[in-house]
Design a protein around this motif. Structure first.
Motif, PDB file in Angstrom:
ATOM      1  N   ASP A  36     -85.149 -62.328 -32.609  1.00 27.48           N
ATOM      2  CA  ASP A  36     -84.743 -63.133 -31.378  1.00 27.48           C
ATOM      3  C   ASP A  36     -84.918 -62.268 -30.095  1.00 27.48           C
ATOM      4  OD1 ASP A  36     -84.735 -65.392 -32.939  1.00 27.48           O
ATOM      5  OD2 ASP A  36     -82.724 -64.723 -33.689  1.00 27.48           O
ATOM      6  N   LYS A  37     -84.901 -60.899 -30.409  1.00 29.91           N
ATOM      7  CA  LYS A  37     -84.652 -60.164 -29.002  1.00 29.91           C
ATOM      8  C   LYS A  37     -86.224 -59.841 -28.263  1.00 29.91           C
ATOM      9  CE  LYS A  37     -81.048 -57.460 -31.219  1.00 29.91           C
ATOM     10  NZ  LYS A  37     -80.599 -56.324 -31.985  1.00 29.91           N
ATOM     11  N   TYR A  38     -87.103 -60.245 -28.796  1.00 31.93           N
ATOM     12  CA  TYR A  38     -88.623 -59.849 -28.207  1.00 31.93           C
ATOM     13  C   TYR A  38     -89.552 -61.233 -28.192  1.00 31.93           C
ATOM     14  CZ  TYR A  38     -86.970 -55.632 -29.607  1.00 31.93           C
ATOM     15  OH  TYR A  38     -86.462 -54.217 -29.572  1.00 31.93           O
ATOM     16  N   THR A  62     -80.730 -60.421 -36.098  1.00 33.40           N
ATOM     17  CA  THR A  62     -81.228 -60.768 -34.680  1.00 33.40           C
ATOM     18  C   THR A  62     -82.431 -60.154 -34.085  1.00 33.40           C
ATOM     19  OG1 THR A  62     -79.798 -59.261 -33.567  1.00 33.40           O
ATOM     20  CG2 THR A  62     -78.880 -61.390 -34.274  1.00 33.40           C
ATOM     21  N   TRP A  63     -82.983 -59.420 -34.791  1.00 33.37           N
ATOM     22  CA  TRP A  63     -83.974 -58.427 -34.168  1.00 33.37           C
ATOM     23  C   TRP A  63     -85.254 -59.350 -33.563  1.00 33.37           C
ATOM     24  CZ3 TRP A  63     -89.277 -57.552 -34.929  1.00 33.37           C
ATOM     25  CH2 TRP A  63     -89.713 -56.216 -34.177  1.00 33.37           C
TER      26      TRP A  63
END
Length: 149
Positions: A123-125, A120-121
């Motif tokens: 999608d966090k930024y 999910t990395w």
């Protein structure tokens, strides 16, 4: 083939730059040009996600024609380069997003690379518009620069 390019693996037109070294964080540092000889779209630290000279997608740095010639900080910068500088600030404007991805990079291959650590990395930024072609990205950036002047 002869000459310095053949002997030392120097820059050649229309290919990704070659590895010049490794940063202290373990990511590779490449010479200036990106895939197809394009200008690298890098973050504040001088790195981005994208294919390298082997075609593999990974985070890596590029040398630059302006100071700092290699790294300003250890990336990905996630728009936090200023917070890592103590004294002189060598952060660059970057791509305008938390995460910089070279335009034209395949999203599926990028996500597969990042899945090693956190699916999910990404999608966090925020990310730059890497789904557009290199030519369109450079044209858009040039237009934005002209409008800013």
């Amino acid at each position: 083939s002869s000459g310095i390019n053949a002997e030392y693996g120097g820059a050649k037109p229309f290919i990704h730059g070659k590895v010049m070294g490794w940063a202290m964080d373990g990511f590779k540092i490449f010479s200036y040009q990106d895939v197809g000889g394009a200008t690298p779209i890098v973050d504040e630290c001088g790195g981005h996600f994208g294919p390298t000279d082997t075609g593999e997608i990974e985070y890596h740095y590029h040398s630059r024609a302006i100071v700092p010639y290699h790294l300003a900080c250890q990336g990905p910068s996630l728009s936090n380069c200023n917070n890592t500088q103590h004294g002189t600030n060598y952060c660059h404007p970057g791509c305008g997003a938390d995460v910089c991805v070279q335009p034209g990079t395949d999203e599926g291959a990028l996500r597969e690379y990042l899945d090693q650590w956190d699916p999910t990395w990404l999608d966090k930024y925020t990310t730059n518009n890497y789904k557009e072609s290199n030519f369109k990205a450079i044209k858009r950036l040039f237009k934005e620069l002209i409008e800013a002047l």
